[in-house]
Design a protein around this motif. Structure first.
Motif, PDB file in Angstrom:
ATOM      1  N   VAL A   1       0.871  -1.174   0.000  1.00 60.69           N
ATOM      2  CA  VAL A   1       0.000   0.000   0.000  1.00 60.69           C
ATOM      3  C   VAL A   1       0.906   1.220   0.000  1.00 60.69           C
ATOM      4  CG1 VAL A   1      -1.699   1.327   1.267  1.00 60.69           C
ATOM      5  CG2 VAL A   1      -1.853  -1.136   1.231  1.00 60.69           C
ATOM      6  N   SER A   2       0.661   2.136  -0.931  1.00 60.25           N
ATOM      7  CA  SER A   2       1.496   3.338  -0.972  1.00 60.25           C
ATOM      8  C   SER A   2       0.940   4.391  -0.029  1.00 60.25           C
ATOM      9  CB  SER A   2       1.513   3.917  -2.382  1.00 60.25           C
ATOM     10  OG  SER A   2       2.167   3.022  -3.235  1.00 60.25           O
ATOM     11  N   ILE A   3       1.831   5.260   0.402  1.00 56.67           N
ATOM     12  CA  ILE A   3       1.416   6.361   1.282  1.00 56.67           C
ATOM     13  C   ILE A   3       0.430   7.238   0.495  1.00 56.67           C
ATOM     14  CG2 ILE A   3       3.304   7.897   0.578  1.00 56.67           C
ATOM     15  CD1 ILE A   3       3.462   8.799   3.505  1.00 56.67           C
ATOM     16  N   PRO A   4      -0.680   7.626   1.128  1.00 58.51           N
ATOM     17  CA  PRO A   4      -1.654   8.440   0.390  1.00 58.51           C
ATOM     18  C   PRO A   4      -1.110   9.853   0.175  1.00 58.51           C
ATOM     19  CG  PRO A   4      -2.300   8.248   2.676  1.00 58.51           C
ATOM     20  CD  PRO A   4      -1.106   7.370   2.509  1.00 58.51           C
ATOM     21  N   GLU A   5      -1.645  10.524  -0.815  1.00 57.23           N
ATOM     22  CA  GLU A   5      -1.321  11.935  -0.988  1.00 57.23           C
ATOM     23  C   GLU A   5      -1.919  12.717   0.176  1.00 57.23           C
ATOM     24  OE1 GLU A   5      -0.793  13.059  -5.596  1.00 57.23           O
ATOM     25  OE2 GLU A   5      -2.801  13.173  -4.772  1.00 57.23           O
ATOM     26  N   PHE A   6      -1.232  13.728   0.629  1.00 55.19           N
ATOM     27  CA  PHE A   6      -1.789  14.515   1.725  1.00 55.19           C
ATOM     28  C   PHE A   6      -1.327  15.959   1.591  1.00 55.19           C
ATOM     29  CE2 PHE A   6       1.994  15.101   4.342  1.00 55.19           C
ATOM     30  CZ  PHE A   6       2.840  14.137   3.805  1.00 55.19           C
ATOM     31  N   LYS A   7      -2.008  16.825   2.354  1.00 53.15           N
ATOM     32  CA  LYS A   7      -1.648  18.233   2.383  1.00 53.15           C
ATOM     33  C   LYS A   7      -1.284  18.605   3.813  1.00 53.15           C
ATOM     34  CE  LYS A   7      -5.671  19.702   0.929  1.00 53.15           C
ATOM     35  NZ  LYS A   7      -6.752  20.530   0.375  1.00 53.15           N
ATOM     36  N   VAL A   8      -0.404  19.549   3.952  1.00 56.94           N
ATOM     37  CA  VAL A   8      -0.148  20.127   5.259  1.00 56.94           C
ATOM     38  C   VAL A   8      -0.909  21.449   5.274  1.00 56.94           C
ATOM     39  CG1 VAL A   8       1.577  20.841   6.913  1.00 56.94           C
ATOM     40  CG2 VAL A   8       2.121  19.116   5.208  1.00 56.94           C
ATOM     41  N   ALA A   9      -1.751  21.647   6.289  1.00 58.78           N
ATOM     42  CA  ALA A   9      -2.623  22.820   6.282  1.00 58.78           C
ATOM     43  C   ALA A   9      -2.721  23.410   7.677  1.00 58.78           C
ATOM     44  CB  ALA A   9      -4.009  22.433   5.788  1.00 58.78           C
ATOM     45  N   SER A  10      -3.214  24.637   7.718  1.00 59.19           N
ATOM     46  CA  SER A  10      -3.384  25.268   9.022  1.00 59.19           C
ATOM     47  C   SER A  10      -4.338  26.450   8.894  1.00 59.19           C
ATOM     48  CB  SER A  10      -2.035  25.760   9.540  1.00 59.19           C
ATOM     49  OG  SER A  10      -2.227  26.501  10.718  1.00 59.19           O
TER      50      SER A  10
ATOM     51  N   TRP B   1      -2.566  26.003   2.816  1.00 69.44           N
ATOM     52  CA  TRP B   1      -2.344  24.585   2.580  1.00 69.44           C
ATOM     53  C   TRP B   1      -1.207  24.402   1.595  1.00 69.44           C
ATOM     54  CZ3 TRP B   1      -5.760  27.588   0.109  1.00 69.44           C
ATOM     55  CH2 TRP B   1      -5.902  27.443  -1.260  1.00 69.44           C
ATOM     56  N   SER B   2      -0.499  23.308   1.745  1.00 67.54           N
ATOM     57  CA  SER B   2       0.601  23.019   0.833  1.00 67.54           C
ATOM     58  C   SER B   2       0.032  22.295  -0.371  1.00 67.54           C
ATOM     59  CB  SER B   2       1.603  22.119   1.524  1.00 67.54           C
ATOM     60  OG  SER B   2       1.040  20.847   1.687  1.00 67.54           O
ATOM     61  N   ARG B   3       0.827  22.231  -1.422  1.00 68.87           N
ATOM     62  CA  ARG B   3       0.379  21.395  -2.532  1.00 68.87           C
ATOM     63  C   ARG B   3       0.390  19.947  -2.058  1.00 68.87           C
ATOM     64  NH1 ARG B   3       4.404  18.488  -4.645  1.00 68.87           N
ATOM     65  NH2 ARG B   3       6.514  19.320  -4.815  1.00 68.87           N
ATOM     66  N   ARG B   4      -0.224  19.064  -2.841  1.00 69.35           N
ATOM     67  CA  ARG B   4      -0.317  17.662  -2.422  1.00 69.35           C
ATOM     68  C   ARG B   4       1.072  17.063  -2.323  1.00 69.35           C
ATOM     69  NH1 ARG B   4      -5.157  15.744  -2.325  1.00 69.35           N
ATOM     70  NH2 ARG B   4      -6.800  17.010  -3.266  1.00 69.35           N
ATOM     71  N   LEU B   5       1.331  16.416  -1.220  1.00 67.56           N
ATOM     72  CA  LEU B   5       2.642  15.807  -1.022  1.00 67.56           C
ATOM     73  C   LEU B   5       2.494  14.306  -1.074  1.00 67.56           C
ATOM     74  CD1 LEU B   5       3.866  17.842   2.063  1.00 67.56           C
ATOM     75  CD2 LEU B   5       4.302  18.293  -0.334  1.00 67.56           C
ATOM     76  N   THR B   6       3.548  13.673  -1.565  1.00 70.24           N
ATOM     77  CA  THR B   6       3.579  12.222  -1.452  1.00 70.24           C
ATOM     78  C   THR B   6       5.026  11.804  -1.330  1.00 70.24           C
ATOM     79  OG1 THR B   6       2.792  10.152  -2.350  1.00 70.24           O
ATOM     80  CG2 THR B   6       3.644  11.745  -3.933  1.00 70.24           C
ATOM     81  N   PHE B   7       5.243  10.647  -0.799  1.00 70.25           N
ATOM     82  CA  PHE B   7       6.606  10.183  -0.558  1.00 70.25           C
ATOM     83  C   PHE B   7       6.770   8.794  -1.131  1.00 70.25           C
ATOM     84  CE2 PHE B   7       6.195  13.370   2.725  1.00 70.25           C
ATOM     85  CZ  PHE B   7       7.417  14.003   2.631  1.00 70.25           C
ATOM     86  N   ASP B   8       8.042   8.369  -1.209  1.00 72.37           N
ATOM     87  CA  ASP B   8       8.332   6.997  -1.605  1.00 72.37           C
ATOM     88  C   ASP B   8       8.198   6.116  -0.376  1.00 72.37           C
ATOM     89  OD1 ASP B   8       8.773   7.269  -4.203  1.00 72.37           O
ATOM     90  OD2 ASP B   8      10.933   7.578  -4.043  1.00 72.37           O
ATOM     91  N   ALA B   9       7.032   5.979   0.108  1.00 71.93           N
ATOM     92  CA  ALA B   9       6.882   5.145   1.290  1.00 71.93           C
ATOM     93  C   ALA B   9       5.763   4.156   1.000  1.00 71.93           C
ATOM     94  CB  ALA B   9       6.545   5.980   2.513  1.00 71.93           C
ATOM     95  N   VAL B  10       6.086   2.875   1.188  1.00 74.45           N
ATOM     96  CA  VAL B  10       5.051   1.872   0.982  1.00 74.45           C
ATOM     97  C   VAL B  10       4.948   1.024   2.236  1.00 74.45           C
ATOM     98  CG1 VAL B  10       5.109   1.700  -1.519  1.00 74.45           C
ATOM     99  CG2 VAL B  10       6.724   0.388  -0.130  1.00 74.45           C
ATOM    100  N   CYS B  11       3.811   0.492   2.430  1.00 76.50           N
ATOM    101  CA  CYS B  11       3.582  -0.362   3.579  1.00 76.50           C
ATOM    102  C   CYS B  11       3.367  -1.774   3.057  1.00 76.50           C
ATOM    103  CB  CYS B  11       2.367   0.118   4.338  1.00 76.50           C
ATOM    104  SG  CYS B  11       1.985  -0.896   5.767  1.00 76.50           S
ATOM    105  N   LEU B  12       4.137  -2.687   3.616  1.00 76.50           N
ATOM    106  CA  LEU B  12       3.958  -4.076   3.222  1.00 76.50           C
ATOM    107  C   LEU B  12       2.800  -4.652   4.031  1.00 76.50           C
ATOM    108  CD1 LEU B  12       5.040  -6.430   1.575  1.00 76.50           C
ATOM    109  CD2 LEU B  12       6.491  -7.004   3.535  1.00 76.50           C
ATOM    110  N   VAL B  13       1.869  -5.281   3.343  1.00 77.89           N
ATOM    111  CA  VAL B  13       0.715  -5.843   4.049  1.00 77.89           C
ATOM    112  C   VAL B  13       0.806  -7.363   3.972  1.00 77.89           C
ATOM    113  CG1 VAL B  13      -1.784  -5.867   4.199  1.00 77.89           C
ATOM    114  CG2 VAL B  13      -0.609  -3.847   3.322  1.00 77.89           C
TER     115      VAL B  13
END
Lengths: 302, 659
Positions: A139-148, A158-170
């Protein structure tokens, strides 16, 4: 150990940060406008003063809203594997390397507030994004925003949509607890393995994944470093966890049963190996081994 | 200690803000409107804290309609200043019952600002300006609480809100100074906008000044050097009364033309700042020699505007203190001698006797004053009520009264004796404030005196009150009141005993000084803040070098100054926002020093690997590199965060010499 902003650390710069008034902010603007018209109509000096004070407060608060997210550094940390049916949790570290604290920073995942945290000056906070993981695999890390909308909720940044090279092994979901298979090779395997493992034969450098039960804690406490005690001696009993032995035709159910066996064998401290169609993992034990087995199950494709 | 959950804490803070916002209005609104608002808040709080059910929509609507009906019943309308503000207070109280979302609560806070602005329609005093900042601070705390809910401690919230307010103030000041001010209002003011202002009424009857005599409200201030004039000479004339029906004295038909003025001394220039009185009169010292712009000079040397004074008004005036006036023509003479047929028969009899005995008009006036002094007349602010023929009753039976009684009686006697006379209404005296070198004249200083016409000299001021109670003229109305409070009758004490009786304790002295300084600050506040209008703005901008700015240019100027200010703020906030933590900065300096000799740290290189590489390349630097790296690693990744280690790192980096 790297100190520089790693490839996986993202710093939110001006270009990536947007800001707009909220609905409450627009309402505030309306009230200020009403006050201004009243001030002009009554030519009332104090009403002018209040109007401009409120407007200035809103504008200054806008700067603080922007500042609250600006140059926040975000990195994805290692993602612990989960079993199918659990939620995949993606830990993030939010680093504030500035002397001004950040308050009420929100991580927003598809319009939902996933986390809300304060980050003190020169410090790091961890937060987590969660995503349901119904099936084995990645499962890949979902896109998210940092907001306040700190401080007054008049503006929203709010920041633009961020995503990382992070996956979760299920891993596959473990089947309900069952007995381990009794293969011929291990007629009394379980017992032997445990007895055999009681003889201390020496120690080696600790490696991640070694069973914590075998760590030489006395040495750690003395500050001499991390060592793993090794046990050996008797003929090692070997338990083979075989795809064929599950006796289930459905692939997913079979993987679930194997998953349960792996967990059980590791819990009992056995040496166990895994036989899948087209893939064999030699018997061993320890968390690294367990992970290797479960990973094979997670990524198995017939 | 009771811990209050965040939501309830926000609610309490919001109520506190609301109470603070409505407080300056409290005296102006009907009491039941305040009670309804308070009950609304209390009800809401109880619902929340005891998790009772909130009142339903039907009940809320019924209450709202009932409240609106109540306001309508009280005022007969829902529009205008007082009904509008009452309605707002009542509806806000009921609104508390249905606060659901954050937006509801925020809207309530915004409406508190409208309430606060409502108070400015009653007064714009300095204290209200300072108080406003306090209310805005409270509101900022409430909004912070409503938005945040968590994280910040109370002290941090207070500090943050204060910082924000301090940052907003310069911006607000720029907008205040530069925002173009218009002349006149947009749609005109509601009819009741100026209700409740006090000032001299346009006629006089026994008791009409009595209401003013208790009022410590300020009538006007006059910037006048202390030594320019004796306190006893401070006669501020406002209007001249010619006609009487036996009880009331009125201005009557205005007399056309202008009396001639022959100055016998140099004119005295001064500025009067008049409080709103809702009356057109402009008080000036006897006698004005110029007419301020926008004013007219009536025949009796009384200045007035065409419109009532509804805002503070400042005007420049010139007066000559010694003067003679022109001849009296027949029609004016007739009016200055007219008395109703059946008025005051005994007084007329007395006056005719004086007329027969005395050689000239001046001697008749002197005889009247002697009469007041010799007979048992006394000065009191609580005179007995007078009946159908007040002058006779006063002169021959009660003999107790204040300036109005004496002025009316004296003018009646003069006219009966054939001496042209008129009544002048105005103020006498004033308290000098050293703080700003000006006189403060209160409504309590309202006074009435007489003028008689003497051939060759013209109109001459005669104050019969001074014959009875010289203290009133020499020491002022306040002194007389203080004496009366201590049971001392004017005229009963010698001057030394009087001074002793009036001496202030040191605490009272300090209080008086403080009051005068506050008044001075208030005046400055009114001049520069409350009364900041088109004219003041234009003259201020001219001083700053901006001449003849149109509104559009002003808006542009305002926008650019505000933009510069904001850019400076942003730069400051984001600059500090971008700085690294001190340990990191020191390490960067160390890397920079090594980079100068070609040892550039690769992006992926950790401090240990970097140190190892540098050590092999430059063995001479090895001890320093090791020391710095050890300190840095333990500060950054270890548990050593002591200041000592930080200091050591700073010293080591500073000491590193590369060549």
């Amino acid at each position: 150990m790297t100190v520089a902003t790693g490839a996986n650390e993202f710093s939110i710069e001006r270009r990536q940060l947007y800001i707009l008034p909220t609905r409450i902010g627009l309402l505030f603007g309306l009230i200020v406008l009403v006050l201004l018209i009243a001030a002009i109509n009554y030519s009332n000096g104090l009403a002018y003063g209040l109007t401009f004070l409120l407007a200035a407060l809103a504008v200054v608060s806008m700067l603080h809203t922007h500042r609250n997210v600006y140059r926040l550094r975000i990195a994805a940390a290692a993602v612990p594997p989960v079993f199918a049916g659990q939620a995949a949790r993606f830990p993030l570290t939010l680093r504030n390397s500035t002397p001004l604290p950040r308050y009420g920073v929100r991580l927003e995942q598809s319009r939902q507030v996933a986390a809300r945290t304060d980050i003190a000056a020169h410090s790091t906070q961890s937060a987590e994004l969660a995503l349901p993981a119904p099936r084995r695999g990645y499962v890949s890390i979902p896109e998210f925003k940092v907001a306040s909308d700190f401080p007054f909720g008049l503006f929203y940044t709010w920041s633009r949509r961020l995503t990382f090279d992070a996956v979760c092994l299920v891993y596959p979901a473990p089947a309900p607890p069952t007995d381990l298979p009794a293969s011929a090779e291990t007629a009394s395997g379980a017992l032997q393995a445990r007895q055999a493992g009681d003889d201390f034969v020496g120690q080696r450098d600790y490696q991640p994944g070694d069973s914590l039960r075998h760590v030489n804690w006395k040495a750690v406490a003395r500050g001499q470093g991390w060592y793993t005690k090794q046990f050996g001696g008797g003929a090692a009993g070997r338990l083979w966890l075989d795809w064929e032995a599950t006796g289930v035709s459905d692939i997913e159910t079979g993987l679930s049963v194997l998953c349960r066996w792996v967990l059980e064998a590791e819990r009992q401290g056995l040496d166990y190996g895994l036989r899948l169609p087209g893939q064999v993992i030699q018997p061993a034990q320890g968390l690294v081994h367990q992970h290797e087995c479960l990973r094979a199950l997670a990524l198995f494709s017939p | 200690m009771i811990t209050i959950e965040p939501q309830r804490r926000a609610l309490l803070l919001m109520f506190a803000t609301g109470a603070a916002a409505v407080a300056p209005l409290a005296a102006e609104l009907p009491w039941w409107a305040l009670v309804i608002a308070a009950l609304g808040a209390a009800w809401r709080y109880l619902c929340d804290s005891r998790s009772r059910r909130h009142p339903g929509r039907l009940l809320r609507w019924t209450l709202t309609l009932a409240a609106a009906a109540g306001v309508y019943g009280h005022y007969g309308t829902l529009f205008g200043r007082d009904p509008g503000l009452s309605l707002l207070v009542v509806l806000l109280g009921l609104k508390f019952l249905e606060l659901r979302t954050r937006r509801d609560s925020m809207l309530s806070v915004f409406l508190f600002f409208v309430l606060l602005a409502g108070a400015y329609l009653y007064t714009q005093a300095l204290w209200l300006g300072l108080y406003t900042v306090l209310v805005v601070l409270l509101a900022a705390l409430t909004m912070l609480e409503l938005t945040q809910g968590t994280g910040m401690t109370r002290a941090v919230r207070l500090r943050f809100a204060s910082v924000l307010l301090l940052q907003a103030l310069p911006l607000a000041l720029v907008a205040f100074v530069l925002f173009p001010r218009l002349q006149g209002s947009l749609w005109g003011l509601p009819r009741d906008a100026h209700a409740g202002l006090t000032g001299l009424s346009e006629d006089m009857q026994p008791g009409s000044l009595g209401a003013l005599s208790e009022s410590e409200e300020i009538a006007f201030r006059a910037a006048l050097p202390r030594d320019a004039i004796q306190p006893a000479g401070l006669y501020w004339r406002a209007l001249v009364l010619w006609d009487t029906d036996g009880k009331r004295w009125t201005r009557g038909e205005p007399i056309a033309g202008r009396d001639a003025l022959r100055p016998l001394s140099a004119p005295l220039a001064y500025t009067v700042m008049l409080e709103p009185s809702n009356k057109p009169w402009l008080p000036v010292l006897d006698l004005p020699s110029t007419v301020p712009a926008g004013a007219r000079l009536d025949f009796g040397f009384a200045l007035a505007r065409n419109l009532p004074v509804r805002e503070r008004l400042s005007y420049r005036a010139h007066s000559v203190l010694r003067y003679a006036t022109g001849e009296l023509d027949a029609s004016v003479r007739a009016r200055a001698l007219a008395l109703p047929q059946r008025m005051a028969p005994r007084a007329r009899e007395l006056a005719r006797a004086w007329q027969a005995q005395q050689p000239d008009d001046a001697a008749i006036a002197a005889a009247a004053l002697r009469h007041f002094r010799a007979e048992s007349f006394s000065y009191t602010l609580q005179p007995p009520l007078l009946g159908a023929d007040p002058v006779d009753e006063f002169l021959f039976s009660t003999r107790r009264g204040y300036c109005e009684h004496y002025a009316a009686a004296f003018v009646t006697l003069m006219r009966a004796a054939g001496v042209p006379a008129r009544v002048v209404l105005g103020y006498q005296g004033g308290e000098h404030s050293a703080a700003g070198d000006y006189y403060i004249v209160q409504q309590a200083d309202a006074h009435a005196w007489a003028e008689i016409w003497i051939a060759g000299n013209g109109w001459l001021r005669i104050d019969p009150t001074a014959a009875v109670a010289p203290e009133r003229i020499e020491l002022g109305a306040n002194a007389v009141r203080r004496l009366a409070e201590r049971g001392i009758v004017p005229g009963a004490l010698g001057s030394e005993a009087l001074a002793r009786a009036l001496a202030l304790t040191s605490a009272q002295q300090i209080l008086r000084q403080a009051r005068l300084y506050w008044d001075w600050a208030d005046v400055a506040w009114y001049r520069w803040v409350a009364g900041y209008d088109h004219d003041i703005q234009t003259s201020l901008l001219r001083v700053l070098g901006f001449i003849d700015m149109s509104a559009q240019v002003l808006v542009l100027l305002l926008a650019s100054v505000a933009a510069i200010l904001l850019a400076a703020y942003a730069w400051w906030l984001l600059k500090t926002g971008g700085s690294r933590d001190p340990i990191q900065a020191l390490y960067a300096r160390y890397c920079h020093k090594l980079a100068r000799i070609g040892l550039v740290r690769a992006p992926q290189e950790g401090p240990l690997a970097y140190a190892a590489r540098c050590r092999t390349r430059r063995p001479a630097l090895a001890p320093a590199i090791d020391q710095i790296t050890d300190l840095y690693v333990s500060l950054r990744y270890g548990c050593d965060t002591s200041d000592g280690a930080g200091q050591a790192l700073r010293a080591a980096v500073k000491a590193l010499r590369v060549s």
